[in-house]
Design an enzyme around this catalytic site. Sequence first.
Site, PDB file in Angstrom:
ATOM      1  N   THR A  28       0.877  -1.160   0.000  1.00  0.00           N
ATOM      2  CA  THR A  28       0.000   0.000   0.000  1.00  0.00           C
ATOM      3  C   THR A  28       0.914   1.208   0.000  1.00  0.00           C
ATOM      4  OG1 THR A  28      -2.023   0.876   0.953  1.00  0.00           O
ATOM      5  CG2 THR A  28      -0.225   0.492   2.473  1.00  0.00           C
ATOM      6  N   LYS A  34      -7.610   3.168   4.220  1.00  0.00           N
ATOM      7  CA  LYS A  34      -6.474   2.855   5.090  1.00  0.00           C
ATOM      8  C   LYS A  34      -6.031   4.050   5.922  1.00  0.00           C
ATOM      9  CE  LYS A  34      -5.059  -0.188   1.413  1.00  0.00           C
ATOM     10  NZ  LYS A  34      -4.079  -0.375   0.357  1.00  0.00           N
ATOM     11  N   GLY A  69      -2.902   6.047   9.599  1.00  0.00           N
ATOM     12  CA  GLY A  69      -2.887   5.305   8.344  1.00  0.00           C
ATOM     13  C   GLY A  69      -2.014   4.080   8.494  1.00  0.00           C
ATOM     14  N   SER A 121       4.658  -0.251   0.356  1.00  0.00           N
ATOM     15  CA  SER A 121       5.443  -0.599  -0.835  1.00  0.00           C
ATOM     16  C   SER A 121       5.683   0.602  -1.746  1.00  0.00           C
ATOM     17  CB  SER A 121       4.763  -1.726  -1.608  1.00  0.00           C
ATOM     18  OG  SER A 121       3.465  -1.339  -1.999  1.00  0.00           O
TER      19      SER A 121
END
Length: 185
Positions: free
Chosen positions: A8, A41, A53, A132
């Site tokens: 994410t 998120k 988050g 990522s």
Amino acid sequence: MQNTINGTTILAVKDEAGITMAGDGQVTIGQAVVLKHTAKKVRLMHKDRVLAGFAGATADAFTLFERFESKLEEYGGQLLRSSVELAKEWRTDKYLRRLEAMLIVADSATILVLSGTGDVIEPDDGIIGIGSGGAYAQAAAKALKRHSDLPAADIAAKAMAIASEMCVYTNDQFVINTLPRAKNS
């Protein structure tokens, strides 16, 4: 075969007006399957005065959100104290230390990164990315902040768009929230 949730991008950007946090909406399982495009998120917590988050395994992140929110309640919304207490618990608890996630948390003046190794880190320049695509978003945000007069919300949106073009685990369905700086900070 174990399925793990991958990647994410979560980005936080601070400026004189406050703090903006953005997250993409993609949930991926394994190496090739996108399960969801519109996951949220990034969320507001503690009477809408704290942003949080997550990046990492979804179930682990929900566990951490719940624990963090209980720490905020326990310590009257004090971001740093709540973060340190969660990090201590996360590092020492047999169950929690197996969680595979990271958090960015912020109030209207401070951004912190929390990890299961006990890290509670405030970025020097008010910009941090995790997940990522976090490094892509962070690099783009740093460049935009240094070379433009854009507000944090615009920097976050543009940096996330760049990350979504580069990271296969990041899409362009963003949740973006801003906490305005408190008048006395």
